[in-house]
Design an enzyme around this catalytic site. Structure first.
Site, PDB file in Angstrom:
ATOM      1  N   PRO A  17       6.694  -4.399   6.178  1.00 57.30           N
ATOM      2  CA  PRO A  17       5.998  -3.212   6.693  1.00 57.30           C
ATOM      3  C   PRO A  17       4.515  -3.506   6.858  1.00 57.30           C
ATOM      4  O   PRO A  17       3.874  -3.998   5.936  1.00 57.30           O
ATOM      5  CB  PRO A  17       6.250  -2.158   5.606  1.00 57.30           C
ATOM      6  N   MET A  18       3.979  -3.219   8.048  1.00 52.26           N
ATOM      7  CA  MET A  18       2.553  -3.457   8.320  1.00 52.26           C
ATOM      8  C   MET A  18       2.001  -2.290   9.128  1.00 52.26           C
ATOM      9  O   MET A  18       2.545  -1.958  10.191  1.00 52.26           O
ATOM     10  CB  MET A  18       2.362  -4.764   9.108  1.00 52.26           C
ATOM     11  N   GLN A  86       9.981   2.892   5.709  1.00 54.94           N
ATOM     12  CA  GLN A  86       9.113   2.876   4.529  1.00 54.94           C
ATOM     13  C   GLN A  86       8.199   4.094   4.529  1.00 54.94           C
ATOM     14  O   GLN A  86       7.523   4.372   5.517  1.00 54.94           O
ATOM     15  CB  GLN A  86       8.246   1.623   4.447  1.00 54.94           C
ATOM     16  N   CYS A 115       0.686  -0.883  -1.561  1.00 53.45           N
ATOM     17  CA  CYS A 115      -0.473  -0.848  -0.671  1.00 53.45           C
ATOM     18  C   CYS A 115      -1.744  -0.539  -1.457  1.00 53.45           C
ATOM     19  O   CYS A 115      -1.831   0.495  -2.129  1.00 53.45           O
ATOM     20  CB  CYS A 115      -0.277   0.194   0.417  1.00 53.45           C
ATOM     21  N   ARG A 242       2.007 -11.369   7.795  1.00 51.04           N
ATOM     22  CA  ARG A 242       1.035 -11.933   8.728  1.00 51.04           C
ATOM     23  C   ARG A 242       1.586 -13.078   9.573  1.00 51.04           C
ATOM     24  O   ARG A 242       1.246 -13.205  10.758  1.00 51.04           O
ATOM     25  CB  ARG A 242      -0.211 -12.379   7.963  1.00 51.04           C
TER      26      ARG A 242
END
Length: 501
Positions: A17-18, A86, A115, A242
């Site tokens: 998740p980003m 999420q 996070c 990433r």
């Protein structure tokens, strides 16, 4: 990956998740290249709880739409059994509301507990939950017992290895299907070394699948590195952030693709699913990295629309073909729908109609007919209120006539067309002619206007503009005359000027 119809988290490679990255185009791109599971970006429970579920028949997606018409989460059939939703939450009851809202459109629910960003932690969400294991337990138990799909969570490690193991063992007892572990403290950033020993200890201490995360910078640069990372951590599975953001073809067993190819594949998904242009641009810039100041990078940065992004990457033809296909679907759906069906939305009468310019003579529009009818009936001039939808910049107008309001439920690409659509709804509800080609002459609009005589280069919109301005001027003159005749009055009659086309 599916066990008894449920998503399995054993021996998988996942897109992490980003925020701003994990939207539908990137998730589909990762699946194209070989990812087993894809996570959406963290979505906050308070915002999601206000959304309503909409089946988008044009895009063939399911959209979760906020009260301000923003699409908070968009998904499609292609990823239904692979996508993990999420959420950011600090409230068990609200978490369950959101989970039940999406559970039939996703494969699993994940709770963000790692996070470190302020927007997440200030609400007690994300990494802030790591200091409140009781709340972690309450949220996860509520979800596990409340939905029919697997529940997981993603954490960061705690200060000591023992604390991390104890927390994950407590998490395991809630009944979750897996736990993802980012091997850094909440204070640490990507430049800090990954604590492999914490992930190893967790993997040995629990029986549920552990998903290792955090190795993109040093440990995972190619597809061949993924298996090495999994073995080094002792984890069941690997999650990439990433490394996938920079080049999603890292998921390909056959090896990486050139960056330009990856960018083109991504942009095709973004165009196909009408992704917001600024989000698309952001993702493309992240892929470019140090090349963001190259000629291509500068062209991408300067783009303000999906069309301009398509031009930068040489996909103009694909963009136009896709737009034509989507418009054809819209037209087909509109033709097959029942546009005469009235629906009350509060005090507004609505109808699903669109203004089709080709259905009217060059110098005639519904707004013109409505204006002339209002004058004939000695009513106030129609008032138009305009709103714009943020995700695609479409417009919707509401017209008020004789104290009653009318609106089309369909959004238009221009303000003028939105006002015309609102006028069509009003005219049809009131049973008034609207000036369409083939319609019997109602006498509402004089023959000169119908035929365009004396105004060879004019348009119906210009005619309305002039008529509206004249009407406003005449009404204002009457008001001014009344003011002059009134002696000793402190305030003259106030005139509300309507919106003109």
């Amino acid at each position: 990956m599916m066990a008894a119809g449920r998503l399995s988290f054993s021996n998988i490679t996942a897109l992490a998740p980003m925020v701003r990255i994990g939207t539908l185009p990137m998730r589909l791109l990762a699946l194209d290249y070989g990812a087993d599971v894809v996570y959406c970006e963290e979505l906050i429970d308070i915002k999601m709880a206000k959304c309503h579920r909409v089946v988008n028949e044009v895009l063939q997606t399911v959209d979760f739409v906020a009260p301000d018409e923003r699409v908070m989460f968009r998904t499609c059939e292609r990823e239904k059994d692979r996508v993990v939703f999420q959420m950011g939450t600090a409230d068990p009851d609200r978490a369950l509301i959101v989970a039940r809202l999406v559970e039939h459109d996703v494969a699993a629910i994940d709770v963000n507990m790692g996070c470190p960003k302020e927007y997440s932690t200030k609400g007690g969400m994300g990494a802030a939950l790591l200091s409140d294991p009781d709340k972690i337990e309450a949220i996860l138990k509520k979800l596990v017992t409340g939905v029919s799909i697997p529940v997981t969570c993603k954490i960061r490690i705690l200060t000591s290895l023992e604390e991390t193991v104890r927390l994950v063992q407590r998490i395991e007892k809630t009944g979750v299907a897996a736990v993802a572990v980012h091997g850094r403290l909440k204070e640490e950033r990507p430049r800090h070394p990954l604590h492999l020993d914490h992930i190893q200890a967790v993997a040995r201490a629990v029986s549920i699948p552990v998903i290792a995360n955090g190795g993109s910078l040093d440990l995972v640069k190619t597809n061949m590195d993924i298996e090495d990372f999994r073995k080094a951590t002792g984890a069941s599975s690997v999650m990439l952030a990433r490394a996938a953001m920079w080049n999603a073809s890292v998921f390909r067993d056959q090896g990486p693709l050139p960056l330009e190819t990856v960018m083109e594949d991504y942009l095709k998904h973004a165009i196909r699913y009408n992704n917001h242009a600024f989000n698309t641009k952001y993702c493309l810039c992240q892929m470019l990295r140090e090349k963001v100041e190259s000629p291509l990078g500068k062209q991408v940065q300067a783009a303000q629309s999906s069309a301009e992004l398509s031009e930068a990457l040489g996909l103009q033809e694909f963009y136009q073909q896709t737009q034509d296909q989507l418009q054809a679907k819209r037209d087909a759906l509109q033709t097959s729908s029942r546009p005469e069906t009235l629906v009350m939305d509060g005090d507004v009468t609505t109808m699903a109609v669109r203004f089709e310019r080709r259905e009217y003579p060059p110098h005639i529009t519904p707004k013109m007919f409505l204006l002339e009818w209002s004058r004939k009936e000695k009513l106030e001039q129609p008032l138009y209120e305009m709103v714009q939808r943020s995700q695609d910049r479409s417009f919707q107008s509401t017209v008020t006539v004789e104290g009653k309001r009318y609106r089309s439920t369909l959004w238009e690409k221009s303000k003028k067309f939105a006002e015309q659509a609102a006028a069509v709804v009003c005219l049809r509800v009131l049973g008034i002619p609207e000036g369409r080609i083939g319609e019997e002459d109602s006498g509402l609009v004089c023959k000169r206007k119908r035929e365009g005589e004396g105004k060879p280069n004019g348009t119906a919109e210009e005619e309305e503009e002039g008529s509206n301005k004249r009407h406003v001027f005449e009404t204002q003159q009457e008001t001014d005359d009344k003011k002059k005749k009134s002696v000793g009055m402190e305030n003259g009659e106030r005139h509300k000027q309507p919106m003109t086309s």
